[in-house]
Scaffold this active site. Structure first.
Site, PDB file in Angstrom:
ATOM      1  N   ARG A 159       0.812  -1.421   0.007  1.00  0.00           N
ATOM      2  CA  ARG A 159      -0.039  -0.047  -0.078  1.00  0.00           C
ATOM      3  C   ARG A 159       0.619   1.234  -0.128  1.00  0.00           C
ATOM      4  NH1 ARG A 159      -2.675   2.888   4.445  1.00  0.00           N
ATOM      5  NH2 ARG A 159      -4.675   3.744   3.923  1.00  0.00           N
ATOM      6  N   TRP A 179       1.762  -1.488   9.199  1.00  0.00           N
ATOM      7  CA  TRP A 179       2.258  -0.200   8.940  1.00  0.00           C
ATOM      8  C   TRP A 179       3.433  -0.220   9.805  1.00  0.00           C
ATOM      9  CZ3 TRP A 179       0.602   4.147   6.399  1.00  0.00           C
ATOM     10  CH2 TRP A 179       1.461   5.320   6.602  1.00  0.00           C
ATOM     11  N   GLU A 235      -4.294  -1.158   7.783  1.00  0.00           N
ATOM     12  CA  GLU A 235      -3.153  -0.660   8.752  1.00  0.00           C
ATOM     13  C   GLU A 235      -3.223  -1.262  10.165  1.00  0.00           C
ATOM     14  OE1 GLU A 235      -2.392   3.625   9.144  1.00  0.00           O
ATOM     15  OE2 GLU A 235      -2.753   3.791   7.131  1.00  0.00           O
ATOM     16  N   TYR A 284      -5.827  -0.095  15.673  1.00  0.00           N
ATOM     17  CA  TYR A 284      -4.600   0.302  16.504  1.00  0.00           C
ATOM     18  C   TYR A 284      -5.424   0.145  17.823  1.00  0.00           C
ATOM     19  CZ  TYR A 284      -1.962   1.834  12.665  1.00  0.00           C
ATOM     20  OH  TYR A 284      -1.274   2.151  11.314  1.00  0.00           O
ATOM     21  N   ASN A 343      -7.099   8.329   2.711  1.00  0.00           N
ATOM     22  CA  ASN A 343      -6.632   7.801   3.856  1.00  0.00           C
ATOM     23  C   ASN A 343      -7.504   8.147   5.014  1.00  0.00           C
ATOM     24  OD1 ASN A 343      -4.727   5.959   5.444  1.00  0.00           O
ATOM     25  ND2 ASN A 343      -4.213   7.973   6.478  1.00  0.00           N
ATOM     26  N   GLU A 344      -8.124   7.492   6.103  1.00  0.00           N
ATOM     27  CA  GLU A 344      -8.837   8.066   7.252  1.00  0.00           C
ATOM     28  C   GLU A 344      -9.352   9.383   7.051  1.00  0.00           C
ATOM     29  OE1 GLU A 344      -5.637   7.630  10.235  1.00  0.00           O
ATOM     30  OE2 GLU A 344      -5.043   5.554   9.890  1.00  0.00           O
TER      31      GLU A 344
END
Length: 444
Positions: free
Chosen positions: A82, A284, A255, A228, A159-160
């Protein structure tokens, strides 16, 4: 991933509604020229299941490192990378020529290339972030580097795309972004990140995923969760991923790490659950992290010979990249089902002491199969309780499956499916080998 991340209130996850998702309609036809979604699975241009096993690489911040990094990432066993790109808003723009070079280098290294626009990170909470609409502008602007690469490239729109403010707009904005990209002629699988800094503690993506997929005229959307600190227990990991699998909604863990400033993610549960469900994951990140999260480097200073503890875990550990990655068949190698007679997909929904498994047999022999027999062995202390759409007997760890009258025929290039419920003690992993009428099948 952003270089510093606002803490996320994990308690919100526990208080949120756990509504079940509705299954979307089946997706694109088998003759789709590139990556496509069918029955909740990502398939490559060879029409075979493709399970991402790879890493993220911060190309936009380290463009001079990319050529060497991709070679090293492939050498570590990855099948996907990625690639972080800048749209020119918050970070410098990676233009059409640069994107084309990245795609070429991915192909040269036999890596599937997920291209992501990073400038949307934390929109609504991060002052420098831009909305998804700006990411769409970027993709349309570099379209010439993308069209014709549908076999090798997935487009990760942004992204996010929301932080912890304004995230309820995610659903509408994502639908609009998909519509604009399709209207512009991008036929790639589109990967969409969750809000809440990618972690979806609000369950916005989880609960609206079916509607977003249905809004795409190509039904070719892959959902991306970042795991996370919100995902610091096996129960949270399994619940989130199992809901997508049960609803036949395609998802990837785009991630994750072994530590983070907002909490300690359970990387063991992430990797084992992804493996049991046949879900992709991308760690990540390769190297170059800053802002206090340097521990997320998989290798130190871009040196492939200096694996961090996180790198050793991801590449060499249980359910890691080396043990589970399979190269896509689009590269003409020995990808899943290439040159074989059958391909088995084993999808596990595990609840601790009990589990369900859905098994799909694809007949790749070119000839119709009648009255089939499938054999496999459980790798642990699993026991069959009930079976549907087939009959099964178990002797020790060995399982012998025969069809019901209505599942007895598998057309050439066709499939048949059955399922079962079981109980387990200890680790509940997928069987390693399946044989159909004595012939070993490729697996995912």
């Amino acid at each position: 991933m952003r270089r510093t991340r606002a803490a996320v209130a994990t308690g919100t996850l526990l208080a949120a509604c756990a509504a079940l998702l509705a299954a979307p309609p089946s997706a694109q036809a088998a003759d789709t020229p590139g990556f496509h979604i069918r029955d909740g699975r990502l398939l490559d241009a060879a029409d075979e299941d493709f399970v991402m096993r790879g890493v993220n690489h911060a190309h936009t911040w380290y463009p001079d490192r990319t050529d060497r990094a991709l070679k090293d990432i492939k050498a570590k066993g990855a099948n996907t990378v990625r690639v972080v790109l800048g749209t020119g808003d918050q970070w410098a723009k990676n233009d059409t020529a640069d994107v084309a070079r990245v795609v070429s280098e991915c192909k040269e290294n036999r890596l599937i290339c997920v291209l992501e626009a990073h400038n949307t990170t934390g929109y609504g909470e991060s002052g420098a972030a831009v909305p998804l609409s700006r990411a769409v502008d970027y993709w349309i602007g570099v379209k010439d580097a993308l069209v014709g690469q549908e076999k090798y490239v997935l487009v990760n729109i942004g992204n996010e795309p929301y932080g912890n403010t304004g995230y309820t707009a995610w659903t509408g904005d994502t639908k609009t972004a998909i519509g604009r990209l399709r209207a512009a002629g991008l036929d790639h699988t589109l990967m969409v990140d969750a809000p809440n800094w990618g972690q979806d503690w609000s369950f916005t993506m989880r609960d609206d995923a079916a509607d977003v997929l249905a809004a795409d005229p190509d039904r070719n959307v892959l959902f991306d969760i970042h795991m996370y600190g919100v995902y610091d227990t096996p129960a949270e990991v399994r619940d989130y991923l199992n809901r997508f699998a049960a609803a036949e909604l395609p998802i990837v863990v785009g991630e994750f790490g072994d530590m983070h400033s907002d909490g300690n993610p359970d990387e063991d549960a992430i990797m084992s659950t992804a493996q049991s469900l046949g879900i992709g994951y991308l760690g990540w990140s390769w190297s170059g992290n800053g802002g206090g999260v340097e521990y997320l480097d998989l290798v130190r200073d871009f040196d492939a010979n200096r694996l961090s503890d996180w790198g050793k875990r991801l590449f060499d550990g249980a359910n890691g990249i080396k043990a589970t990655a399979k190269e896509s068949g689009v590269f003409g190698g020995t990808g899943p089902g290439q040159g074989g007679a059958c391909h088995v997909t084993y999808r596990l929904s595990d609840w601790g002491g009990t589990f369900n498994a859905d098994v799909t047999i694809r007949n790749t022999s070119g000839e119709k199969v009648e009255g089939w027999k499938l054999d496999f062995s459980f790798p642990g202390q699993q026991k069959l309780n009930a079976v549907w759409n087939a009959k099964a007997t178990q002797t020790g760890s060995d399982v012998h499956v025969t069809p019901e009258p209505w599942t007895g025929s598998i057309p050439a290039n066709g499939t048949v499916s059955f399922g079962f419920n079981g109980s387990s003690t200890g680790t509940n992993a997928a069987p390693r080998t399946f044989t159909l009428d004595g012939r070993t099948c490729a697996t995912t």
